[in-house]
Motif scaffolding. Structure first.
Motif, mmCIF file in Angstrom:
data_model
loop_
_atom_site.group_PDB
_atom_site.id
_atom_site.type_symbol
_atom_site.label_atom_id
_atom_site.label_comp_id
_atom_site.label_asym_id
_atom_site.label_seq_id
_atom_site.Cartn_x
_atom_site.Cartn_y
_atom_site.Cartn_z
ATOM 1 N N LEU A 1 1.742 -5.168 3.064
ATOM 2 C CA LEU A 1 -0.293 -5.479 3.475
ATOM 3 C C LEU A 1 0.070 -7.083 4.191
ATOM 4 O O LEU A 1 -0.202 -7.144 4.931
ATOM 5 C CB LEU A 1 -0.751 -5.187 2.541
ATOM 6 C CG LEU A 1 -1.382 -4.650 2.305
ATOM 7 C CD1 LEU A 1 -2.784 -3.807 1.383
ATOM 8 C CD2 LEU A 1 -2.346 -2.628 3.513
ATOM 9 N N ARG B 1 1.079 -1.081 0.262
ATOM 10 C CA ARG B 1 0.359 0.140 0.104
ATOM 11 C C ARG B 1 0.899 1.308 -0.030
ATOM 12 O O ARG B 1 1.857 1.680 0.884
ATOM 13 C CB ARG B 1 -1.036 -0.127 1.517
ATOM 14 C CG ARG B 1 -1.751 1.303 1.521
ATOM 15 C CD ARG B 1 -2.661 1.173 2.579
ATOM 16 N NE ARG B 1 -2.194 1.099 4.002
ATOM 17 C CZ ARG B 1 -2.551 0.213 5.210
ATOM 18 N NH1 ARG B 1 -3.663 -0.378 4.583
ATOM 19 N NH2 ARG B 1 -2.388 0.083 5.854
ATOM 20 N N SER C 1 -4.471 7.446 -0.922
ATOM 21 C CA SER C 1 -4.090 5.965 -0.722
ATOM 22 C C SER C 1 -4.256 5.342 -1.951
ATOM 23 O O SER C 1 -5.438 5.064 -2.201
ATOM 24 C CB SER C 1 -4.571 5.521 0.781
ATOM 25 O OG SER C 1 -3.780 4.024 1.017
ATOM 26 N N GLU D 1 -3.796 0.739 -2.830
ATOM 27 C CA GLU D 1 -3.401 -0.512 -2.012
ATOM 28 C C GLU D 1 -3.513 -1.222 -3.044
ATOM 29 O O GLU D 1 -4.060 -1.188 -4.339
ATOM 30 C CB GLU D 1 -4.347 -1.055 -0.692
ATOM 31 C CG GLU D 1 -4.880 -0.410 0.171
ATOM 32 C CD GLU D 1 -5.734 -1.198 1.642
ATOM 33 O OE1 GLU D 1 -5.797 -0.668 2.335
ATOM 34 O OE2 GLU D 1 -6.351 -2.426 1.133
#
Lengths: 249, 227
Positions: A224, A179, A191, A193
């Motif tokens: 992650l 991310r 952001s 991911e």
């Protein structure tokens, strides 16, 4: 103090979505999570939103699209008007089909020609008015300083539609997916991911310049994989070149 | 950014909460079950946010509730009205402790087998066949939801918010919609998906039960025992 609201009204706001998008402040998030614990129906609403998000991601992965007539003009072509919302522009270029060839191109250019100047974090060339400039390649490392003395390299951008390829020299050995979050003054700007990269190599992003607001900022890369962990923090500074005059001077 | 204040606690729920804590302190197993049932949904949301690893989230869920119940039984929860905060803090602390443990194992270059399994499957929620089935079902219901929406604008709103994670201001500006309409579309989409999901679950339960009944009848007709 605002007027009291019944639980149903809270669920009729966009608080659930803001929580999902991580747009709440720390205090707001703490308050909302305590509210979720005390009100199971609110937790179910979050679960519904998560399910909706997962379903839409799969729908998109399976080729789902709204149809050309549903895509606003600002999505279909580089906008001369107000900048596109960061996440929409981001996703155009962060899809795997763009990242793989861009990463390969970036690696070739760096190896053949650009390695020495990139070590000094060169600034991007200014495109001639009316003509798009070359895609700019920027390598960021958490270990390197630069003109900003710890604030990272300074990048001068002209055309908001300019495509930047940013190579983040993240910590090795930590697998993805990853991310990347852009922070400015400690607050999240955007952001994204689910980014794929080799655990031993850099994390390469391709984004439009409009997604980098002027001023000091920081890109934070996280893996992650459980437990989630930071694999690099990359400060930098963005300056906007003054707009060219109509006659090109 | 618009912020929403949460409603002040209603006196009656607070009274019920104090009574619940008192019953647990007196050893009521039923009260403990009530606490678990009440706080589990919110706790699962919090833990899913902390880790994408479902197995770890499940472990932490159990550990959190175990710690909370232990504290209450020992009469160490001084302020019942802060129970939600206590549950949240306990979950976060256990997660941090787990991360520190993982970091120590990584430094030593040793990984317990269980941790290796977690790492192997981390970020792969679709690895398990059941997860894949659930994911397929979710996608199917979302497609149905999108098809049901009368306005293309509403479909676009959902895609922008949930898929592209755009903020409210930019979505309202670009779609030229009122913030109240934005809220309404999201709320209705969540509600409708919940309806579709529950209807789907009931249908699956119905067919599973019908299948069991048919199987029992077949067994009975062959001389087996009807249960």
């Amino acid at each position: 103090m605002r007027e009291e609201q019944q639980p149903e009204n809270v669920l009729e706001t966009d608080l659930v979505e803001r929580y999902l998008q991580r747009r709440l402040t720390e205090a707001e998030e703490a308050a909302f999570e305590e509210y979720l614990l005390a009100h199971p129906e609110a937790a179910l609403a979050v679960e519904d939103a998560e399910r909706l998000q997962r379903g839409l991601r799969r729908w998109e992965a399976e080729g789902g699209a709204l149809g050309a007539d549903a895509v606003p003009a600002s999505w279909a072509a580089p906008a001369a008007g107000p900048p596109r919302a960061p996440a929409a522009a981001w996703r155009r270029f962060a899809a795997p089909r763009y990242l793989a060839p861009l990463a390969a191109l970036a690696a070739l250019v760096v190896a053949a020609v650009l390695l020495p100047p990139l070590l000094q974090h060169r600034e991007s060339p200014q495109p001639a008015p009316g003509r798009p400039g070359p895609a700019t390649l920027l390598t960021l490392s958490p270990l390197r300083g630069g003109p900003g003395q710890g604030s990272g390299p300074v990048l001068t951008l002209g055309d908001p539609g300019e495509l930047l390829t940013i190579s983040l020299e993240k910590r090795r050995g930590v697998p993805g997916p990853y991310r990347v979050t852009l922070l400015q003054d400690g607050r999240k700007v955007w952001s994204h991911e689910g980014l794929a990269a080799d655990s031993e190599g850099p994390l390469v992003l391709a984004i439009e310049a409009r997604l980098l607001p002027p001023g000091r900022a920081e890109l934070v890369a996280e893996s992650l994989v459980s437990p989630p962990q930071e694999v690099g923090r990359f400060p930098f500074e963005i300056e906007r070149a003054p707009a060219a005059s109509p006659d090109g001077r | 950014m618009v912020s929403h204040s949460l409603p002040a606690p209603d006196p009656d729920p607070l009274l019920a909460l104090r009574e619940l804590v008192a019953r647990i302190e007196e050893g009521s197993v039923a009260a403990e079950s009530e606490l678990v049932a009440h706080y589990s949904p919110g706790l699962r949301v919090i833990l899913r946010r902390l880790t994408p690893n479902a197995a770890l989230a499940d472990d932490l869920h159990q550990e959190t509730l175990a710690v909370v119940l232990r504290k209450i039984r020992a009469r160490e929860l001084r302020q019942p009205e802060s129970l939600a905060g206590f549950v949240r803090a306990t979950a976060k602390n256990l997660f941090i402790a787990d991360r520190r443990k993982e970091a120590r194992y990584a430094d030593l270059g040793e990984e317990p087998e269980a941790e290796m399994d977690r790492l192997k499957h981390a970020g792969e929620p679709s690895g398990h066949p059941l997860h894949r089935l659930v994911a397929e079902e979710e996608a199917r219901l979302v497609r149905q939801l999108l098809d049901e929406l009368r306005h293309q604008r509403d479909r676009e709103l959902l895609v922008r918010v949930y898929l592209h994670e755009e903020d409210k201001e930019s979505v309202c500006r670009e779609l030229e919609i009122d913030p109240a309409l934005y809220n309404r579309v999201l709320f209705r989409a969540r509600q409708r998906l919940r309806e579709l999901w529950e209807r789907n679950e009931k249908r699956q339960l119905f067919f599973a039960a019908a299948e069991e009944l048919q199987k029992a009848r077949d067994d009975n007709s062959r001389g087996g025992t009807l249960r």
